[in-house]
Design a protein around this motif. Sequence first.
Motif, PDB file in Angstrom:
ATOM      1  N   GLY A 261      -8.771  11.298  -5.934  1.00 39.77           N
ATOM      2  CA  GLY A 261      -8.704   9.919  -5.457  1.00 39.77           C
ATOM      3  C   GLY A 261      -7.488   9.666  -4.587  1.00 39.77           C
ATOM      4  O   GLY A 261      -7.599   9.065  -3.505  1.00 39.77           O
ATOM      5  N   LEU A 262      -6.327  10.117  -5.018  1.00 37.82           N
ATOM      6  CA  LEU A 262      -5.095   9.905  -4.258  1.00 37.82           C
ATOM      7  C   LEU A 262      -5.172  10.597  -2.905  1.00 37.82           C
ATOM      8  O   LEU A 262      -4.815  10.016  -1.872  1.00 37.82           O
ATOM      9  CB  LEU A 262      -3.887  10.413  -5.048  1.00 37.82           C
ATOM     10  N   ASN A 263      -5.661  11.832  -2.908  1.00 37.87           N
ATOM     11  CA  ASN A 263      -5.774  12.561  -1.642  1.00 37.87           C
ATOM     12  C   ASN A 263      -6.819  11.949  -0.731  1.00 37.87           C
ATOM     13  O   ASN A 263      -6.611  11.863   0.483  1.00 37.87           O
ATOM     14  CB  ASN A 263      -6.069  14.042  -1.900  1.00 37.87           C
ATOM     15  N   SER A 264      -7.930  11.530  -1.283  1.00 35.37           N
ATOM     16  CA  SER A 264      -8.950  10.889  -0.451  1.00 35.37           C
ATOM     17  C   SER A 264      -8.392   9.631   0.194  1.00 35.37           C
ATOM     18  O   SER A 264      -8.632   9.374   1.380  1.00 35.37           O
ATOM     19  CB  SER A 264     -10.195  10.563  -1.279  1.00 35.37           C
ATOM     20  N   TYR A 265      -7.637   8.856  -0.560  1.00 33.12           N
ATOM     21  CA  TYR A 265      -7.020   7.650  -0.018  1.00 33.12           C
ATOM     22  C   TYR A 265      -6.137   7.989   1.184  1.00 33.12           C
ATOM     23  O   TYR A 265      -6.259   7.379   2.255  1.00 33.12           O
ATOM     24  CB  TYR A 265      -6.217   6.932  -1.104  1.00 33.12           C
ATOM     25  N   SER A 266      -5.253   8.971   1.029  1.00 31.37           N
ATOM     26  CA  SER A 266      -4.369   9.324   2.143  1.00 31.37           C
ATOM     27  C   SER A 266      -5.175   9.896   3.314  1.00 31.37           C
ATOM     28  O   SER A 266      -4.867   9.616   4.472  1.00 31.37           O
ATOM     29  CB  SER A 266      -3.265  10.293   1.702  1.00 31.37           C
ATOM     30  N   ASN A 267      -6.225  10.660   3.025  1.00 31.64           N
ATOM     31  CA  ASN A 267      -7.092  11.185   4.095  1.00 31.64           C
ATOM     32  C   ASN A 267      -7.725  10.044   4.865  1.00 31.64           C
ATOM     33  O   ASN A 267      -7.763  10.051   6.103  1.00 31.64           O
ATOM     34  CB  ASN A 267      -8.205  12.061   3.529  1.00 31.64           C
ATOM     35  N   TRP A 268      -8.253   9.058   4.154  1.00 29.65           N
ATOM     36  CA  TRP A 268      -8.942   7.947   4.801  1.00 29.65           C
ATOM     37  C   TRP A 268      -7.984   7.114   5.640  1.00 29.65           C
ATOM     38  O   TRP A 268      -8.337   6.673   6.733  1.00 29.65           O
ATOM     39  CB  TRP A 268      -9.660   7.079   3.778  1.00 29.65           C
ATOM     40  N   VAL A 269      -6.771   6.890   5.121  1.00 23.03           N
ATOM     41  CA  VAL A 269      -5.776   6.139   5.897  1.00 23.03           C
ATOM     42  C   VAL A 269      -5.451   6.903   7.176  1.00 23.03           C
ATOM     43  O   VAL A 269      -5.416   6.324   8.268  1.00 23.03           O
ATOM     44  CB  VAL A 269      -4.508   5.859   5.060  1.00 23.03           C
ATOM     45  N   ASN A 270      -5.240   8.196   7.065  1.00 22.44           N
ATOM     46  CA  ASN A 270      -4.931   8.996   8.254  1.00 22.44           C
ATOM     47  C   ASN A 270      -6.111   9.060   9.210  1.00 22.44           C
ATOM     48  O   ASN A 270      -5.932   9.011  10.431  1.00 22.44           O
ATOM     49  CB  ASN A 270      -4.471  10.397   7.869  1.00 22.44           C
ATOM     50  N   ASN A 271      -7.322   9.171   8.689  1.00 20.58           N
ATOM     51  CA  ASN A 271      -8.496   9.174   9.561  1.00 20.58           C
ATOM     52  C   ASN A 271      -8.642   7.834  10.277  1.00 20.58           C
ATOM     53  O   ASN A 271      -9.080   7.786  11.423  1.00 20.58           O
ATOM     54  CB  ASN A 271      -9.763   9.509   8.770  1.00 20.58           C
ATOM     55  N   LEU A 272      -8.270   6.751   9.614  1.00 19.47           N
ATOM     56  CA  LEU A 272      -8.321   5.420  10.222  1.00 19.47           C
ATOM     57  C   LEU A 272      -7.252   5.263  11.306  1.00 19.47           C
ATOM     58  O   LEU A 272      -7.535   4.861  12.429  1.00 19.47           O
ATOM     59  CB  LEU A 272      -8.119   4.347   9.145  1.00 19.47           C
ATOM     60  N   ILE A 273      -6.020   5.597  10.952  1.00 19.53           N
ATOM     61  CA  ILE A 273      -4.881   5.364  11.853  1.00 19.53           C
ATOM     62  C   ILE A 273      -4.783   6.427  12.947  1.00 19.53           C
ATOM     63  O   ILE A 273      -4.384   6.138  14.065  1.00 19.53           O
ATOM     64  CB  ILE A 273      -3.569   5.286  11.044  1.00 19.53           C
ATOM     65  N   GLN A 274      -5.144   7.643  12.629  1.00 18.00           N
ATOM     66  CA  GLN A 274      -5.033   8.790  13.538  1.00 18.00           C
ATOM     67  C   GLN A 274      -3.600   8.985  14.047  1.00 18.00           C
ATOM     68  O   GLN A 274      -3.347   9.009  15.261  1.00 18.00           O
ATOM     69  CB  GLN A 274      -6.021   8.663  14.697  1.00 18.00           C
ATOM     70  N   PRO A 275      -2.653   9.158  13.112  1.00 19.42           N
ATOM     71  CA  PRO A 275      -1.274   9.384  13.555  1.00 19.42           C
ATOM     72  C   PRO A 275      -1.127  10.748  14.217  1.00 19.42           C
ATOM     73  O   PRO A 275      -1.911  11.672  13.942  1.00 19.42           O
ATOM     74  CB  PRO A 275      -0.476   9.340  12.244  1.00 19.42           C
ATOM     75  N   LYS A 276      -0.128  10.861  15.073  1.00 11.43           N
ATOM     76  CA  LYS A 276       0.208  12.156  15.663  1.00 11.43           C
ATOM     77  C   LYS A 276       0.623  13.085  14.527  1.00 11.43           C
ATOM     78  O   LYS A 276       1.368  12.703  13.633  1.00 11.43           O
ATOM     79  CB  LYS A 276       1.352  11.983  16.661  1.00 11.43           C
ATOM     80  N   ILE A 277       0.124  14.305  14.560  1.00 15.66           N
ATOM     81  CA  ILE A 277       0.469  15.285  13.529  1.00 15.66           C
ATOM     82  C   ILE A 277       1.893  15.758  13.788  1.00 15.66           C
ATOM     83  O   ILE A 277       2.203  16.267  14.865  1.00 15.66           O
ATOM     84  CB  ILE A 277      -0.527  16.455  13.522  1.00 15.66           C
TER      85      ILE A 277
ATOM     86  N   ALA B 227       0.838  -1.200   0.000  1.00 15.40           N
ATOM     87  CA  ALA B 227       0.000   0.000   0.000  1.00 15.40           C
ATOM     88  C   ALA B 227       0.876   1.255   0.000  1.00 15.40           C
ATOM     89  O   ALA B 227       0.608   2.211  -0.735  1.00 15.40           O
ATOM     90  CB  ALA B 227      -0.941   0.002   1.201  1.00 15.40           C
ATOM     91  N   LEU B 228       1.923   1.245   0.811  1.00 17.15           N
ATOM     92  CA  LEU B 228       2.868   2.362   0.853  1.00 17.15           C
ATOM     93  C   LEU B 228       3.507   2.575  -0.517  1.00 17.15           C
ATOM     94  O   LEU B 228       3.505   3.681  -1.053  1.00 17.15           O
ATOM     95  CB  LEU B 228       3.953   2.090   1.910  1.00 17.15           C
ATOM     96  N   ASN B 229       4.028   1.512  -1.089  1.00 17.32           N
ATOM     97  CA  ASN B 229       4.722   1.630  -2.374  1.00 17.32           C
ATOM     98  C   ASN B 229       3.768   1.992  -3.502  1.00 17.32           C
ATOM     99  O   ASN B 229       4.119   2.774  -4.396  1.00 17.32           O
ATOM    100  CB  ASN B 229       5.485   0.348  -2.674  1.00 17.32           C
ATOM    101  N   GLY B 230       2.551   1.446  -3.465  1.00 12.35           N
ATOM    102  CA  GLY B 230       1.570   1.780  -4.486  1.00 12.35           C
ATOM    103  C   GLY B 230       1.150   3.235  -4.422  1.00 12.35           C
ATOM    104  O   GLY B 230       1.043   3.917  -5.453  1.00 12.35           O
ATOM    105  N   TYR B 231       0.937   3.735  -3.226  1.00  8.85           N
ATOM    106  CA  TYR B 231       0.591   5.142  -3.039  1.00  8.85           C
ATOM    107  C   TYR B 231       1.695   6.028  -3.623  1.00  8.85           C
ATOM    108  O   TYR B 231       1.426   6.959  -4.391  1.00  8.85           O
ATOM    109  CB  TYR B 231       0.377   5.464  -1.558  1.00  8.85           C
ATOM    110  N   LEU B 232       2.925   5.739  -3.246  1.00 13.89           N
ATOM    111  CA  LEU B 232       4.044   6.567  -3.700  1.00 13.89           C
ATOM    112  C   LEU B 232       4.243   6.494  -5.209  1.00 13.89           C
ATOM    113  O   LEU B 232       4.575   7.502  -5.848  1.00 13.89           O
ATOM    114  CB  LEU B 232       5.320   6.173  -2.969  1.00 13.89           C
ATOM    115  N   ALA B 233       4.041   5.325  -5.801  1.00 17.32           N
ATOM    116  CA  ALA B 233       4.185   5.187  -7.251  1.00 17.32           C
ATOM    117  C   ALA B 233       3.130   6.011  -7.983  1.00 17.32           C
ATOM    118  O   ALA B 233       3.429   6.679  -8.986  1.00 17.32           O
ATOM    119  CB  ALA B 233       4.097   3.711  -7.647  1.00 17.32           C
ATOM    120  N   PHE B 234       1.893   5.961  -7.492  1.00 16.61           N
ATOM    121  CA  PHE B 234       0.816   6.735  -8.108  1.00 16.61           C
ATOM    122  C   PHE B 234       1.104   8.227  -7.977  1.00 16.61           C
ATOM    123  O   PHE B 234       0.995   8.987  -8.956  1.00 16.61           O
ATOM    124  CB  PHE B 234      -0.511   6.355  -7.455  1.00 16.61           C
ATOM    125  N   GLU B 235       1.497   8.658  -6.785  1.00 12.88           N
ATOM    126  CA  GLU B 235       1.793  10.070  -6.545  1.00 12.88           C
ATOM    127  C   GLU B 235       2.957  10.542  -7.417  1.00 12.88           C
ATOM    128  O   GLU B 235       2.910  11.621  -8.013  1.00 12.88           O
ATOM    129  CB  GLU B 235       2.100  10.296  -5.057  1.00 12.88           C
TER     130      GLU B 235
END
Length: 180
Positions: A155-171, A43-51
């Motif tokens: 689509g790419l931004n929504s994907y990263s938003n959803w991952v962050n909303n799921l994981i809730q990493p420290k900003i 998922a990490l590598n796919g995101y970065l390749a698309f971006e």
Amino acid sequence: MSRMPMLCPETACEQGAPTLKAIRGQLGMLPNFFAGLANHGAALNGYLAFEESLSEHSRLTAAQREMISLAIANANGCHYCVSGHTLSAKHVGVDAEAARQAQQGQATDPVDQAILDFALDVLEQRGHLPDESLNAARQMGLDDAALVEITSWVGLNSYSNWVNNLIQPKIDFPEVPLID
């Protein structure tokens, strides 16, 4: 506190570890988004390749791409991404007021406004846009390639938003509030 582990090159899988090492080397730090996304190396590598592909072949300016990112992040309620993209936008010449406006889907330049309108329509309508939306964007000079590219950024931004909303990493950037 994040809801999933923040991985590093030493703890990530064999697919994600080299990528995290490269990100840390390039940025001098490892943003928590990537550390969380590395819970699935592909998922990490796919995101970065698309971006990377979108960025390399973009017909939009870096500022326009960041404005899309801000509008989509705010619409998706992603505090992490609004904060990160506000910093990224600053680095490509978008001042703080223009970044706040972009969060609200507003821009002073008519073409930038057409881009944001189209991007938010794509998000809100899940791509089921009426002909009027396409025609309005085309009348502002956005051709079909630009419309597909904008949709790809949504689509790419929504994907990263959803991952962050799921994981809730420290900003790990200066925090910027969401705008209602």
